[in-house]
Structure formats: structure tokens, C-alpha cells
Design a protein around this motif. Structure first.
Motif, PDB file in Angstrom:
ATOM      1  N   THR A  11      39.738  40.413  42.176  1.00 23.77           N
ATOM      2  CA  THR A  11      40.372  39.292  42.866  1.00 23.77           C
ATOM      3  C   THR A  11      41.433  39.868  43.805  1.00 23.77           C
ATOM      4  N   PRO A  12      42.021  39.070  44.673  1.00 20.71           N
ATOM      5  CA  PRO A  12      43.072  39.593  45.542  1.00 20.71           C
ATOM      6  C   PRO A  12      44.274  40.157  44.777  1.00 20.71           C
ATOM      7  N   SER A  67      35.760  31.713  41.720  1.00 22.22           N
ATOM      8  CA  SER A  67      35.891  30.806  42.850  1.00 22.22           C
ATOM      9  C   SER A  67      35.667  31.542  44.154  1.00 22.22           C
ATOM     10  N   GLY A  69      33.383  33.992  46.875  1.00 19.04           N
ATOM     11  CA  GLY A  69      33.450  35.403  47.213  1.00 19.04           C
ATOM     12  C   GLY A  69      32.061  35.929  47.492  1.00 19.04           C
ATOM     13  N   TYR A  80      33.572  40.424  44.437  1.00 19.59           N
ATOM     14  CA  TYR A  80      34.863  40.113  45.039  1.00 19.59           C
ATOM     15  C   TYR A  80      34.994  38.599  45.083  1.00 19.59           C
ATOM     16  N   ASP A  82      37.825  34.963  45.035  1.00 18.45           N
ATOM     17  CA  ASP A  82      39.176  34.458  45.283  1.00 18.45           C
ATOM     18  C   ASP A  82      39.976  34.332  44.000  1.00 18.45           C
ATOM     19  N   ARG A 125      40.063  21.840  52.054  1.00 13.39           N
ATOM     20  CA  ARG A 125      40.907  22.534  51.071  1.00 13.39           C
ATOM     21  C   ARG A 125      41.012  21.721  49.787  1.00 13.39           C
TER      22      ARG A 125
END
Length: 151
Positions: A11-12, A67, A69, A80, A82, A125
């Protein structure tokens, strides 16, 4: 022939998972897809939904929520995304609140096509936040029915 493959879920903010697995299943825009050792090379989008892994010798799969990627399948598998969290770590009540809040907003939008570009960005969003909450809740309920977690 190898029965396991190295999997990394990133994740980031962290390395969510790193280890050898026999199988990884992700949700793509086309549905669920599974990957094992020696799979042909592939790069796929990952959608909101479950990520399941089966570790060597494990009878059952381990499940997490992810969620958005992508998955990159070569000699190793890199995912990868989010966000990622194990089902047992999901705060169900928080997800209920997010679902209620986002539902109110979404119900108030009658014609998505008439939204301005800025409004459409906000709508997308909030719709994604709603989908994440609904999917997290679905996974928790599934695990409760199976007796895997108790809330």
C-alpha cells in the motif's frame, strides 16, 4: 515445478503482506481471478473487494479487503493497492456509519449526468467510499457466518 510463489502486497503506507503462497485471488473489473506459481505473466487492475491467499500447508485461505490498484504477475506476484486490511481488523461500526453518510449523499443525486466536472469528481469519490464500506461490511458478515470472527 514450484508450488509456491513469492507474494508482496504493498500500500502507499506499508508492506501489507510478504511471503510465499500457493494461491492468490483478487477481484478485477471482470470478476475474481486466481494466480499460482508458474502462471503466465499478467498485469491486471484490482477492484474494491477481497484478496484471498493460501499459504503453504494451510487448509483455508486468508482474506483481506483491498481497495483499487493492480496486480503484476511474473516470477513473483506484486499487488499494489490503495488500502488493505485483514477482515478481522475491520471496524464494522465505522463502516456502518460511512455507509449511512454516503448513502444520504448518493440518494440526493438525481441525475449524475447533469453534474458539473467538480461535482462529478466529488460524486465519484463518495460513491467509491460507499462501495468500500459496503464491501468491508459484507466480508465481516461472511466471516461471522463462517465462525471465523466474532464481533
Amino acid at each position: 515445478m514450484n508450488r509456491t510463489v513469492k507474494l508482496e502486497v504493498i500500500t502507499p503506507s506499508k508492506m501489507f503482506y510478504k511471503g510465499e503462497v500457493e494461491l492468490v485471488v483478487v477481484t478485477t473489473p471482470d470478476g475474481e481471478e486466481g494466480f499460482m506459481a508458474n502462471h503466465s505473466w499478467a498485469v491486471k487492475l484490482v477492484d474494491i473487494g477481497p484478496l484471498r491467499i493460501r499459504e503453504p500447508g494451510a487448509g483455508e485461505t486468508r482474506e483481506a479487503f483491498v481497495s483499487g490498484g493492480y496486480i503484476d504477475v511474473k516470477e513473483n506476484i506484486l499487488v499494489y493497492v490503495d488500502a488493505a486490511e485483514w477482515v478481522e481488523d475491520i471496524d464494522y461500526e465505522k463502516q456502518e456509519r460511512q455507509k449511512e453518510e454516503t448513502s444520504e449523499y448518493l440518494k440526493g443525486i438525481k441525475d449524475v449526468e447533469s453534474l458539473s466536472p467538480e461535482e462529478r469528481i466529488e460524486y465519484d469519490r463518495i460513491e467509491k467510499k460507499h462501495r468500500r464500506a459496503v464491501e468491508r461490511m459484507r466480508l465481516v458478515r461472511k466471516h461471522e457466518r463462517q465462525g471465523r470472527i466474532v464481533r
